[in-house]
Design a protein around this motif. Structure first.
Motif, PDB file in Angstrom:
ATOM      1  N   LYS A  67       3.993  -3.056  -7.906  1.00  0.00           N
ATOM      2  CA  LYS A  67       3.806  -4.303  -7.143  1.00  0.00           C
ATOM      3  C   LYS A  67       2.389  -4.855  -7.257  1.00  0.00           C
ATOM      4  CE  LYS A  67       5.091  -2.367  -3.314  1.00  0.00           C
ATOM      5  NZ  LYS A  67       5.558  -1.085  -3.899  1.00  0.00           N
ATOM      6  N   SER A  68       1.408  -4.001  -6.982  1.00  0.00           N
ATOM      7  CA  SER A  68       0.025  -4.497  -6.977  1.00  0.00           C
ATOM      8  C   SER A  68      -0.365  -5.001  -8.364  1.00  0.00           C
ATOM      9  CB  SER A  68      -0.933  -3.390  -6.526  1.00  0.00           C
ATOM     10  OG  SER A  68      -0.576  -2.955  -5.232  1.00  0.00           O
ATOM     11  N   THR A  69       0.011  -4.246  -9.389  1.00  0.00           N
ATOM     12  CA  THR A  69      -0.324  -4.634 -10.761  1.00  0.00           C
ATOM     13  C   THR A  69       0.386  -5.938 -11.133  1.00  0.00           C
ATOM     14  OG1 THR A  69      -0.298  -2.252 -11.168  1.00  0.00           O
ATOM     15  CG2 THR A  69      -0.618  -3.668 -13.067  1.00  0.00           C
ATOM     16  N   SER A 101      -3.915   0.095   4.634  1.00  0.00           N
ATOM     17  CA  SER A 101      -3.183  -0.963   3.947  1.00  0.00           C
ATOM     18  C   SER A 101      -2.709  -0.604   2.561  1.00  0.00           C
ATOM     19  CB  SER A 101      -4.082  -2.175   3.825  1.00  0.00           C
ATOM     20  OG  SER A 101      -3.515  -3.085   2.937  1.00  0.00           O
ATOM     21  N   ILE A 102      -1.536  -1.168   2.202  1.00  0.00           N
ATOM     22  CA  ILE A 102      -1.090  -1.024   0.826  1.00  0.00           C
ATOM     23  C   ILE A 102      -1.981  -1.821  -0.108  1.00  0.00           C
ATOM     24  CG2 ILE A 102       1.327  -0.373   0.916  1.00  0.00           C
ATOM     25  CD1 ILE A 102       2.061  -3.297   1.120  1.00  0.00           C
ATOM     26  N   LEU A 103      -2.716  -2.771   0.467  1.00  0.00           N
ATOM     27  CA  LEU A 103      -3.660  -3.496  -0.379  1.00  0.00           C
ATOM     28  C   LEU A 103      -5.007  -2.788  -0.375  1.00  0.00           C
ATOM     29  CD1 LEU A 103      -2.784  -7.195   0.396  1.00  0.00           C
ATOM     30  CD2 LEU A 103      -2.177  -5.867  -1.609  1.00  0.00           C
ATOM     31  N   GLY A 104      -5.037  -1.596   0.233  1.00  0.00           N
ATOM     32  CA  GLY A 104      -6.208  -0.750   0.130  1.00  0.00           C
ATOM     33  C   GLY A 104      -6.468  -0.492  -1.346  1.00  0.00           C
ATOM     34  N   ASP A 105      -5.381  -0.512  -2.140  1.00  0.00           N
ATOM     35  CA  ASP A 105      -5.555  -0.357  -3.579  1.00  0.00           C
ATOM     36  C   ASP A 105      -5.880  -1.702  -4.232  1.00  0.00           C
ATOM     37  OD1 ASP A 105      -2.069  -0.171  -4.711  1.00  0.00           O
ATOM     38  OD2 ASP A 105      -3.043  -1.410  -3.214  1.00  0.00           O
ATOM     39  N   LYS A 106      -6.846  -2.380  -3.625  1.00  0.00           N
ATOM     40  CA  LYS A 106      -7.332  -3.657  -4.145  1.00  0.00           C
ATOM     41  C   LYS A 106      -7.867  -3.506  -5.560  1.00  0.00           C
ATOM     42  CE  LYS A 106      -9.061  -7.178  -0.921  1.00  0.00           C
ATOM     43  NZ  LYS A 106     -10.277  -7.721  -0.310  1.00  0.00           N
ATOM     44  N   ILE A 153       3.714 -12.211   0.032  1.00  0.00           N
ATOM     45  CA  ILE A 153       3.725 -11.215   1.092  1.00  0.00           C
ATOM     46  C   ILE A 153       4.267  -9.930   0.495  1.00  0.00           C
ATOM     47  CG2 ILE A 153       4.345 -10.757   3.501  1.00  0.00           C
ATOM     48  CD1 ILE A 153       3.230 -13.558   3.148  1.00  0.00           C
ATOM     49  N   GLU A 154       3.392  -8.960   0.333  1.00  0.00           N
ATOM     50  CA  GLU A 154       3.794  -7.680  -0.265  1.00  0.00           C
ATOM     51  C   GLU A 154       4.272  -6.729   0.829  1.00  0.00           C
ATOM     52  OE1 GLU A 154       0.632  -5.656  -2.362  1.00  0.00           O
ATOM     53  OE2 GLU A 154       1.904  -3.967  -2.896  1.00  0.00           O
ATOM     54  N   THR A 155       5.356  -6.031   0.552  1.00  0.00           N
ATOM     55  CA  THR A 155       5.835  -5.038   1.514  1.00  0.00           C
ATOM     56  C   THR A 155       6.137  -3.733   0.790  1.00  0.00           C
ATOM     57  OG1 THR A 155       7.484  -4.554   3.199  1.00  0.00           O
ATOM     58  CG2 THR A 155       8.216  -5.905   1.382  1.00  0.00           C
TER      59      THR A 155
HETATM   60 MG   LIG Z   1       0.453  -1.367  -4.263  1.00  0.00          MG
END
Ligand SMILES: [Mg+2]
Ligand SMILES: Nc1nc2c(ncn2[C@@H]2O[C@H](COP(=O)(O)OP(=O)(O)O)[C@@H](O)[C@H]2O)c(=O)[nH]1
Length: 325
Positions: A67-69, A101-106, A153-155
């Motif tokens: 997701k993040s990538t 946060s899952i966006l901790g992996d910024k 909005i990422e979940t």
């Molecule tokens: Mg992620």
């Protein structure tokens, strides 16, 4: 303590796209202090005429699916060649990870985070699902007033947060891996049914053929679901955030969806329904909060709980008694 701004200062700053004021306003929306909540509501009232113009996209999939990538790759396409302004938010109620946060992996979104047209905000830490979804929805409105025309909005893709996110977006994108069974991916049928599009990720290296096969399988599976109220048939694609292949295509699907549902009126209708849902949700939360805050209820609650536990009073009768206080 940091300086407190007035509603006027917040309003003007946000409408001018001031990031500092936007971030501060989001912090207010995330706060549970009554004075902060009051200020948030005043601010949202002022900003409401400037909201609603973005495309809201929910993105889900199990941890590790990419997701993040993917958000970084698609995000860079949007802010780059398409000249969009993008805000990325997250709904992650359970996370205890760094920054909560899952966006901790910024780090996976380095380039996007540094881009002037992008704004990335992690999920508020240590809140219940209800608390997170409420403040995320308010944050969406603040971001729209600040001029972002696409919201992601990422979940996390493991629990009830998908349903909550589905209830606040226009378009729901599910990321899946090729070759892993549905059980393995922890994806429930209900989540498949919510998807407006599925993209099979990591279609690169030796994985392309498997991805194409998975695409056909999911496409066939989705055809078996009854046609959605939107009249839209979910689309399945393959993509690689690594090579960029298939990434712009996902956005083309979103645009086609928006065009089609705006023409049919479904897009507007769904937003109206979502607003009504949130109205009732806010009423329910407010009533509950007031109920438990009443001194008479607080005085009596423990006794009643003990009586219900011991089977001396029925739960329904007990609720009636407390509600009558
Ligand atoms: Mg992620
Ligand atoms: N080969 C390949 N690896 C990817 C791709 N996208 C993500 N990954 C890798 O998959 C892992 C998980 O990615 P991440 O974006 O953190 O997944 P998330 O937990 O869903 O946000 C990382 O090691 C990424 O480098 C892709 O398109 N191709």
């Amino acid at each position: 303590m940091a300086k407190r701004f007035t509603v006027d200062e917040y309003t003007e700053g946000i409408l001018n796209g001031n990031r500092v004021l936007l971030s501060r306003a989001i912090t207010l929306a995330e706060s549970t202090l009554p004075t902060d909540q009051d200020l948030t509501q005043q601010l949202l009232n002022r900003l409401l005429p400037y909201t609603g113009r973005s495309v809201r996209v929910g993105i889900t999939g199990v941890p590790g699916v990419g997701k993040s990538t993917f958000i970084e790759a698609l995000g860079l396409h949007l802010v780059g060649s398409l000249g969009k302004r993008l805000a990325v938010l997250a709904v992650d109620p359970s996370s205890q990870r760094s920054g909560g946060s899952i966006l901790g992996d910024k780090t996976r979104m380095n380039l996007l985070a540094a881009h002037p047209a992008a704004f990335i905000r992690p999920s508020p830490a240590g809140r219940s699902l209800g608390g997170v979804t409420r403040s995320t929805r308010e944050t969406m409105l603040l971001c729209e007033a600040a001029g972002f025309d696409v919201l992601f909005i990422e979940t996390v893709g493991v629990g009830q947060s998908e349903t909550a996110v589905h209830g606040m977006v226009d378009f729901f994108l599910l990321l899946m891996l090729a070759g892993a069974g549905d059980e393995l991916q922890g994806i429930k049928k209900g989540i498949m049914e919510m998807a407006d599009a599925v993209t099979i990720t990591k279609a690169d290296g030796g994985n392309e053929q498997a991805a194409r096969r998975a695409r056909r399988e999911y496409q066939n599976a989705l055809h078996l679901f009854p046609l959605a109220l939107s009249g839209w048939s979910p689309v399945v694609t393959t993509s690689s955030a690594l090579t960029g292949a298939g990434v712009p295509d996902v956005w083309a699907v979103v645009e086609r969806y928006v065009e089609q549902t705006q023409a049919s009126g479904y897009f507007q209708r769904r937003r109206q329904e979502q607003n009504l849902h949130w109205l009732h949700e806010a009423i329910r939360a407010g009533l509950e909060e007031r109920f438990y805050a009443r001194p008479a209820v607080q005085q009596r609650l423990e006794t009643v709980r003990a009586r219900v536990k011991a089977g001396q009073q029925s739960p329904f009768g007990a609720a009636g008694e407390l509600l009558g206080l």
